[in-house]
Design an enzyme around this catalytic site. Structure first.
Site, PDB file in Angstrom:
ATOM      1  N   ASP A 108       0.863  -1.177   0.000  1.00 40.41           N
ATOM      2  CA  ASP A 108       0.000   0.000   0.000  1.00 40.41           C
ATOM      3  C   ASP A 108       0.906   1.235   0.000  1.00 40.41           C
ATOM      4  O   ASP A 108       2.120   1.127   0.163  1.00 40.41           O
ATOM      5  CB  ASP A 108      -0.866  -0.048   1.268  1.00 40.41           C
ATOM      6  CG  ASP A 108      -2.052   0.904   1.204  1.00 40.41           C
ATOM      7  OD1 ASP A 108      -2.225   1.581   0.172  1.00 40.41           O
ATOM      8  OD2 ASP A 108      -2.807   0.966   2.188  1.00 40.41           O
ATOM      9  N   GLU A 146       2.677   5.121  -3.881  1.00 40.58           N
ATOM     10  CA  GLU A 146       2.633   6.147  -4.957  1.00 40.58           C
ATOM     11  C   GLU A 146       3.936   6.928  -5.072  1.00 40.58           C
ATOM     12  O   GLU A 146       4.251   7.319  -6.194  1.00 40.58           O
ATOM     13  CB  GLU A 146       1.454   7.094  -4.720  1.00 40.58           C
ATOM     14  CG  GLU A 146       0.104   6.410  -4.850  1.00 40.58           C
ATOM     15  CD  GLU A 146      -0.254   5.529  -3.661  1.00 40.58           C
ATOM     16  OE1 GLU A 146       0.274   5.783  -2.566  1.00 40.58           O
ATOM     17  OE2 GLU A 146      -1.024   4.575  -3.830  1.00 40.58           O
ATOM     18  N   ASP A 191      -8.774   3.799  -1.985  1.00 43.23           N
ATOM     19  CA  ASP A 191      -9.697   4.109  -0.888  1.00 43.23           C
ATOM     20  C   ASP A 191     -10.986   4.734  -1.402  1.00 43.23           C
ATOM     21  O   ASP A 191     -11.185   5.940  -1.344  1.00 43.23           O
ATOM     22  CB  ASP A 191      -9.012   5.051   0.109  1.00 43.23           C
ATOM     23  CG  ASP A 191      -7.787   4.395   0.731  1.00 43.23           C
ATOM     24  OD1 ASP A 191      -7.637   3.163   0.576  1.00 43.23           O
ATOM     25  OD2 ASP A 191      -6.990   5.100   1.358  1.00 43.23           O
TER      26      ASP A 191
END
Lengths: 607, 926
Positions: free
Chosen positions: B518, B521, B594
């Site tokens: 997770d 980015e 999300d």
């Protein structure tokens, strides 16, 4: 007898033999009613003349060859009790030595041992040892233990119920007595009041008369002094006003006004007061929206949270952004917002109630105890509670001191006496004191006044006791009042860094050091007295208001365990208590144990 | 008072519309985007010179027409250095165009080219160009140099003005794709500062980007001919067919942004950039079909889709064919080089295959990975895990994987366990593994700066972190607080990282544990736009701006490699990533981040998953139920019903939400969610077969309707229905209390309702009653679907269960379908250890053939039988079947279409044909 036993052994042997066979074969013989419960055996023997049986739901028919042939013909799964072919099917395992079990048919031949007798795995891919005897013994022992607990618990419960019923009866009696007394006392107070008023009037008249005389006597003297005194008068008028403000001020901001040596000069002080009061109102308006405590401060914080991230340090910014997901940082803020709840009307009500409570407490713990400390009943009650309160390590069962005193009974036998005394005194007063006589006898006046004050304060105390009793008796204490002993009790348990305090019929809190979070206020019992529900606790940031559900289990002492928070801010806990050790359940357990013992292969010991 | 009221109001607004729009740059705040967008068509004055063939490529130099560029705004120094251009052709209709600064003129810095994305096999497919054909342009004004691309297609460069395009072969061949036809090409070459005081810094909010190399952006226009729509360029929460962002009648819009960002509470319809970036666009039109364009570039990109007529006022200066329908697009990137690929198509599946030949096909997942996953932030402790696990069994709901989010760690130090909550992680995993279930733990790229944490200690000692502009280890804020970020752009660091997943290194891990990446980015809570500063430095002094979009990809790659190493190359990895880049499909699954528990998020999840599939990322899904917020029960149920058909099927929830495991909403809803999950398990054999198809061809598991019906215009912008493979059409229900639902069924064949067996005509929009039991799903006539109808605890126990085949005849009484089976775990399938069956029904008989491409060394055996064959579309008089080679006659009887659900529709059924899936056999319907 001997024969019978032999027969049983033979039967067992047969079963084992069949079991052995079925295990070695990849597909069980059709004749074994594999997966069929004993009560259904008849059904599966009812082949019609055409060699078919209807599915249990009546939707279709299946033939002998379709029975347990690993293909689902009946939508309800009734043709495949012994295979995994029908998703809706149920597989019965006998589990001799333990309890029989129905499995979802999806468990059959899935490579996992589900039945302790291993009968659900027969395709040869896995060997499941028969563990029923061991597992059964463990289960039976456990059940036996449970039954023992229940047996004792049932007795405790019964005793508690009896006591509760007595206590309730007593309280109801007290209540009705108090109501009677209230009536009488009201009358008395009324009479005394009238009496007192007449005396007052007479006195006033006398005073006026005297004043008049005095006035006349000093008239000319006074008129001389009048002019010079004028200034002083304004001072006097000004004084209380100042004090008023001062007081208000002191309430809001002790620091600034109280003990500030600079505030001596009159004008100076007025200014200061003005400023403060201004700020005061400002603050109040602010409070109304944001916070009761921190006013402008919170405002600032809010502002930060609200976006202006530009001026933040790197770390603050990181925390701030992280808090969007976690809510952790803003928790502080929300706590503050929580306190602002004081400003919403509902909370005000709560607050009022609380302070009301405190009044009772004051009444109970001080006055009543002092005046009626020879009250036996109360001590008894305390002892009863003490008996159960054998402290244990993690969980404790404490009478909550303030509420406990509700249990003290002010209507003792001697209540009759005090009322009688009061009446008598009053009667004497009415008889002896001639209110029409002027001048009034000073000692009479004092007597009347004293009696009036005493009776009216007694009346108000009785009235508040009435209301507290009425309120208490309104609670739902269960079908048999078995939860009556919970009233005024709190149960505490420690878990990690938190201490949980659960007060049935009142509230539940979580304490960490000095900070206390309300998990909820008493709401009700649920699931036929199987669950206690506390709701409307402190609000959670980005979540619901906190709540707590307590499942009740039969146990010999009141003990809270297993507090958890499966969803954020929704707490659950377990409370073991004799209050739910009901006889029906005990019977049920005994029957179950009986069944288990019956299922035992009788010859086990011999084998 | 007023101030407070305003603050409170803002606070309220914030909590309702939480997307922090202001925290992200828009095009106007992004200088290169603003510059590129304001350029006028025809502004490019470059011409191609020195066009020749060298080393099998066409090469040329690009120079300004008048040598010295006239500068209207007087701000740029004329650039006279030529650019170097190379065009290569690859097998299967792929043209590659590279444009960079001339290295022989020693530019200030080597511009970044993204390594490790193009698969090595692709380079072997290069066609060694031998000759160049010169011709006059159609208008007779220019010279074209033409090369062979593939049968029927040619690559062309027009010299003046410079333009590159692909056309159908022949002098007047129709254009397919072109670059710089609108003259918007611009390439900012690296240079020294003009004057000392020239300000290159860029400021955004409290952040300053030092931009030591100044402007270096690239932009150009790409035209797709004979196209009705363009698709692709994920990741955006928006429609499948991309809406124009500029042009007549288009409301002012941002361009589609490609910049990997951790966007808090994104909104459901917007071109803003999300967690992943794939600069690959596909066009489709009725008259010709599909083509594709891919720009391999990892810097921030912004892409405009230009509405028809956007350039009308410049039509006189441009030389665009007027007889061809066209979609123009503008591509802008902050840095890097031009490394672009043109895919000729002409079918949609051709384009995705061509793209996959460059970036790779999706990895073949393990069987468990395509079953149902249960996740929550967080399953608190071992007891919670055991409880949830037990509840699935208690309610007879299958699941395969239980997930642990960040709270399982010791203070967000990945590879560690909070031993208070998880004292015995191995035992826990083993207990679940005993039921055939797996677990997943989260491992993120931010490393807690804590000297006592072994990962940090090693990484800081070895200098394995990304550095800030001053050269120090970059220090940002994430879950653990102060953190540094591994420089996974460096292969050495990747292989170091991969070692961390070995059983010895990852204490508490077992073979049934897999990984979730997770925040890759990367998410940096206190960084610009919640990410890393663009002037941060990687390996070889590459600036973060140059590779930003690929950071998460490299991390995903390293993690996936780690799992392969861990299992000695015998166990297929499973790694879920949030960040995406071209090639991510080779390393695992991705999810759409999300999302929120709202109906419009359920709605947008379908075009998002479809778009990802088109651009190579076949294994994707959205969080079922929506991550933020509490879904209404009806929404949750509907989400399970749609989500059961996502390639990646996982329920997940934020820790502030209420528990939402499927049994918490009453018996009826438990039943509905159980049935939805059962549906997925029932179709697992079909899904697995489709994952293998994707693995071989790049064609996604879940497809837009137009991919299978490229001539049916009605499907082109349909993104509320989708196809699972070629056989199953699923129509989502996206509104509360829907009474009716309209379903467009494409093609001229019928469709069979998978629950009732009712036939519906194709080419028609049907208005159906919306049932709470399921969302509408249909089997296409002419297909054969493999199913497994027994529901076990997890997919693991289904291994030996028998199959059901559902034959749906088309109007010519024929049907076909496939079944792929292997061990579901290892890489043995790559050595031929699998079975691939082709079922064909024609001329009144069903035959099973082996579809093995070639006999491998490996062997896979299965005992599985076919227990049931369901016949849809047969004449009701069908009575008997003859099974060969057993030569056994069987009665055909009526049986239920679905065992679960109890709809009671009876269909023709061959009961227990007793044939094995591995064998060749034939069943004659008499």
């Amino acid at each position: 007898m001997m024969k019978l036993r032999l027969g049983r052994v033979a039967l067992l042997f047969c079963v084992m033999l069949m079991y052995g066979i079925s295990r070695s074969a990849s597909v069980p013989s059709k004749d074994t009613l594999l997966g069929v419960a004993p009560e259904d055996e008849k059904y599966y023997k009812g082949w019609s003349s055409s060699g078919t049986i209807k599915c249990k739901d009546g939707s279709k028919k299946f033939s002998k060859s379709q029975f347990n042939d690993d293909f689902c013909d009946c939508p309800d799964g009734s043709d495949e009790p012994g295979t995994s072919a029908c998703p809706n099917g149920k597989f019965y395992c006998k589990n001799a030595g333990h309890v029989p079990l129905f499995l979802y048919s999806s468990r059959v031949n899935d490579g996992l041992c589900d039945c302790c007798d291993g009968s659900d795995e027969y395709d040869g891919k896995i060997r499941c040892p028969n563990t029923c005897w061991e597992a059964g013994k463990v289960a039976r022992d456990k059940l036996q233990k449970k039954i023992t607990t229940y047996k004792e618990g049932v007795i405790m419960r019964r005793r508690e119920i009896e006591q509760a019923k007595l206590a309730i009866a007593r309280e109801e009696a007290e209540l009705s007595k108090l109501k009677d007394e209230e009536k009488i006392l009201k009358g008395l107070v009324q009479q005394l009041k009238e009496h007192k008023e007449q005396i007052d009037k007479a006195e006033e008249k006398e005073l006026l008369q005297k004043e008049k005389e005095e006035l006349e006597r000093k008239e000319h003297e006074e008129s001389k002094l009048k002019e010079s005194k004028a200034e002083d008068n304004t001072e006097i008028i000004g004084e209380p006003e100042k004090n008023d403000i001062y007081d208000k001020d002191a309430l809001e901001d002790n620091h600034k006004t109280v003990g500030d040596p600079e505030i001596s000069d009159h004008t100076n002080r007025v200014e200061q007061v003005k400023e403060d009061s201004l700020q005061d109102t400002e603050q109040k308006e602010g409070d109304f929206i944001v916070d009761g405590k921190a006013g402008p401060d919170t405002g600032n914080q809010e502002k930060h949270v609200l976006e202006d991230t530009e001026s933040l340090s790197r770390e603050e910014l990181g925390r701030r952004v992280a808090s969007r997901w976690t809510g952790e940082m803003t928790e502080q803020q929300s706590k503050e917002v929580d306190t602002s709840k004081d400003n919403d009307p509902q909370n005000h009500e709560e607050k009022l109630e609380d302070s009301h409570d405190e009044e009772y407490n004051g009444y109970d713990s001080e006055d009543v105890e002092q005046r009626y400390d020879d009250d036996d009943d109360r001590e008894d009650q305390m002892e009863e509670c003490g008996e159960e309160d054998h402290d244990d390590s993690s969980s404790s069962y404490k009478p909550e001191s303030d509420d406990e005193s509700h249990l003290s009974d002010i209507t003792s036998i001697n209540s009759q006496t005090w009322l009688e005394k009061l009446r008598q005194t009053a009667r004497t007063i009415f008889q002896t004191v001639n209110i029409f006589q002027t001048p009034v006898d000073i000692s009479d006046v004092a007597r009347v006044r004293k009696e009036y004050d005493e009776s009216s304060s007694k009346l108000s105390k009785i009235q508040s006791r009435i209301s507290s009793l009425t309120q208490k008796l309104k609670y739902d204490f269960g079908m048999e009042k078995e939860f009556y002993p919970f009233y005024g009790q709190c149960f505490e348990t420690k878990q990690n860094k938190y201490v949980y305090k659960i007060c049935p019929f009142k509230q539940a809190t979580q304490m960490e050091g000095h900070s206390t979070t309300r998990l909820g206020s008493w709401e009700k019992f649920e699931e036929s007295y199987g669950i206690m529900l506390f709701s409307n606790g402190d609000h959670c940031w980005n979540g619901p208001d906190r709540s707590l559900k307590i499942k009740l289990r039969c146990g010999l002492k009141n003990e809270v365990t297993d507090i958890g928070e499966p969803s954020r801010c929704e707490y659950v806990a377990l409370l073991s208590t004799p209050a739910v050790c009901v006889e029906d359940k005990l019977k049920e357990l005994e029957v179950k144990l009986g069944m288990m013992n019956k299922e035992l292969p009788q010859g086990h010991d011999e084998l | 008072m007023k101030l407070y009221a305003i603050l409170l109001f803002l606070f309220f607004i914030n909590s309702v519309f939480s997307w922090k729009k202001d925290e992200f740059r828009n095009c106007n705040q992004t200088p290169f985007c603003k510059r590129a967008r304001s350029r006028k068509p025809g502004a490019c004055s470059l011409i191609a010179t020195d066009v020749s063939i060298s080393d099998g490529d066409l090469t040329a130099k690009l120079i300004p027409k008048d040598k010295v560029q006239e500068n209207l705004d007087n701000q740029e120094i004329p650039i006279v250095k030529p650019l170097v251009l190379a065009i290569s052709a690859y097998q299967d209709g792929v043209l590659r165009l590279k444009i960079d600064e001339d290295q022989s003129l020693s530019p200030r810095k080597k511009r970044f080219e993204v390594p490790d994305v193009i698969v090595p096999e692709f380079l072997n497919k290069k066609l060694w160009l031998q000759k160049l054909k010169s011709e006059k342009s159609e208008d007779g004004l220019g010279i074209l140099s033409v090369i062979y691309l593939s049968d029927g297609y040619e690559g062309v460069i027009r010299h003046d003005p410079f333009e590159v395009f692909v056309r159908e072969s022949g002098k007047n061949g129709k254009k397919v794709l072109s670059l710089n036809s609108n003259g918007l090409f611009d390439f900012e070459q690296l240079r020294e500062k003009k004057e000392e005081n020239e300000d290159w810094e860029e400021r955004f909010r409290s952040h300053t980007d030092t931009r030591p190399y100044g402007p270096q952006s690239i932009s150009f226009d790409v035209a797709f001919y004979d196209a009705d729509f363009v698709y692709g360029i994920p990741e955006h929460a928006t429609s499948l067919a991309l809406k124009p962002t500029r042009g007549p009648g288009v409301e002012d819009s941002e361009p589609y942004r490609l910049f990997n960002l951790d966007v808090f509470e994104y909104i459901a319809d917007s071109p803003f950039g999300l967690y992943g970036s794939i600069p690959f666009m596909i066009s489709h039109g009725k008259s010709r079909g599909s083509s594709g364009f891919f720009w391999l570039n990892a810097a921030e990109m912004q892409i405009d889709v230009l509405g028809t007529g956007w350039n009308d006022e410049f039509s006189s200066v441009l030389m665009l064919p007027s007889d061809q329908k066209r979609v123009d697009t503008l591509w802008m990137s902050e840095a890097g080089v031009v490394d672009a690929f043109f895919f000729v198509g002409p079918g949609p599946k051709d384009v995705v295959r061509q793209y996959a030949s460059v970036t790779g096909t999706p990895a073949m997942p393990q069987l468990f990975a395509i079953a149902y996953h249960q996740c929550r932030w967080n399953y608190r402790d071992e007891e919670d895990v055991y409880n949830v696990d037990a509840k699935f069994d208690e309610h007879d709901i299958p699941y395969d994987v239980l997930w642990l989010d960040i709270e399982h760690t010791d203070g967000k130090r990945y590879f560690t366990w909070d031993r208070l909550l998880f004292p015995n992680p191995e035992e826990m995993q083993k207990k679940l593994a005993a039921k055939g279930r797996h677990m997943v733990t989260i491992v993120d790229p931010h490393i807690k700066r804590d000297e006592s944490y072994y990962i940090h200690k090693e990484a800081s000692q070895k200098g394995y972190y990304v550095r800030d502009a001053t050269g120090k280890d970059f220090d940002g804020w994430c879950w653990p607080g102060s953190s540094s970020y591994l420089d996974v752009a460096n292969p050495e660091i990747r292989s170091w990282w991969a070692e961390k997943f070995s059983y010895e290194n990852y204490v508490g891990s077992t073979p049934s544990l897999y990984i979730w990446n997770d925040m890759n980015e990367p998410s940096v809570f206190n960084g610009p736009e919640v990410s890393m500063p663009r002037d941060a430095l990687h390996h070889d002094d590459v600036e973060h701006r140059e590779l930003h979009n690929a950071y998460g990809y490299y991390f995903h790659m390293a993690t996936s490699d780690g799992l392969v190493k861990r299992g000695d190359g015998k166990d297929r990895p499973f790694v879920l990533s949030r960040a995406i880049f071209p090639g991510s499909q080779r390393y695992g699954a991705i999810w759409t981040g999300d999302n929120s528990a709202e109906w419009d998020h359920l709605r947008v999840s379908v075009p998002m998953v479809l778009t990802l599939g088109l651009t190579g990322i076949s294994f994707s899904g959205a969080d079922v139920g929506g991550f933020f917020g509490n879904p209404d029960t009806e929404l949750l149920v509907r989400w399970y019903q749609v989500g059961a058909y996502y390639p990646f099927f996982r329920g997940h929830a934020h820790h502030d939400t209420k528990r939402r495991e499927p049994w918490l909403f009453g018996e009826r809803n438990t039943q509905l969610m159980r049935e939805a999950i059962h549906t997925r398990y029932m179709f697992l054999p079909y899904f697995y077969t489709l994952f293998r198809e994707a693995n071989m061809s790049g064609v996604p598991v879940v497809r837009p309707l137009w991919m299978e019906f490229p001539d049916d215009e009605q499907t082109f912008s349909n993104d509320e229905a989708f196809l699972v493979g070629n056989s199953l059409l699923v129509q989502g229900i996206y509104t509360e209390k829907a009474k009716h639902i309209s379903v467009y069924l494409p093609g001229d064949q019928s469709w069979y309702d998978v629950r009732t067996g009712t036939a519906y005509k194709g080419g028609v929009t049907h208005k159906l009653e919306a049932s709470e039991d399921s969302v509408p799903a249909f089997q296409r006539a002419g297909t054969i679907l493999p199913r497994k109808d027994r529901f076990r605890r997890s997919s693991t126990q289904m291994e030996n269960d028998p199959y059901t085949l559902v034959i749906a005849l088309n109007s010519s009484q024929a049907a076909e379908g496939w079944l792929y089976v292997d061990d579901g775990k290892s890489f043995e399938f790559q050595r031929g250890a699998y079975i691939h069956r082709h079922f064909i029904y024609s001329d009144g008989k069903l035959s099973s053939y082996s579809n093995m491409a070639s006999a491998g060394f490996g062997k896979f055996a299965s005992e599985c039988m076919v227990e049931r064959i369901i016949l849809l579309g047969f004449s009701p008089g069908t009575k008997k079947a003859l099974i060969e080679p057993a030569n056994e006659k069987m009665d055909i009887e009526l049986g239920p279409l679905l065992l679960q659900g109890g709809l009671g529709s009876s269909v023709l059924t061959i009961r227990k044909p007793n044939v094995r899936v591995t064998d060749d056999w034939t069943i004659k319907i008499l």
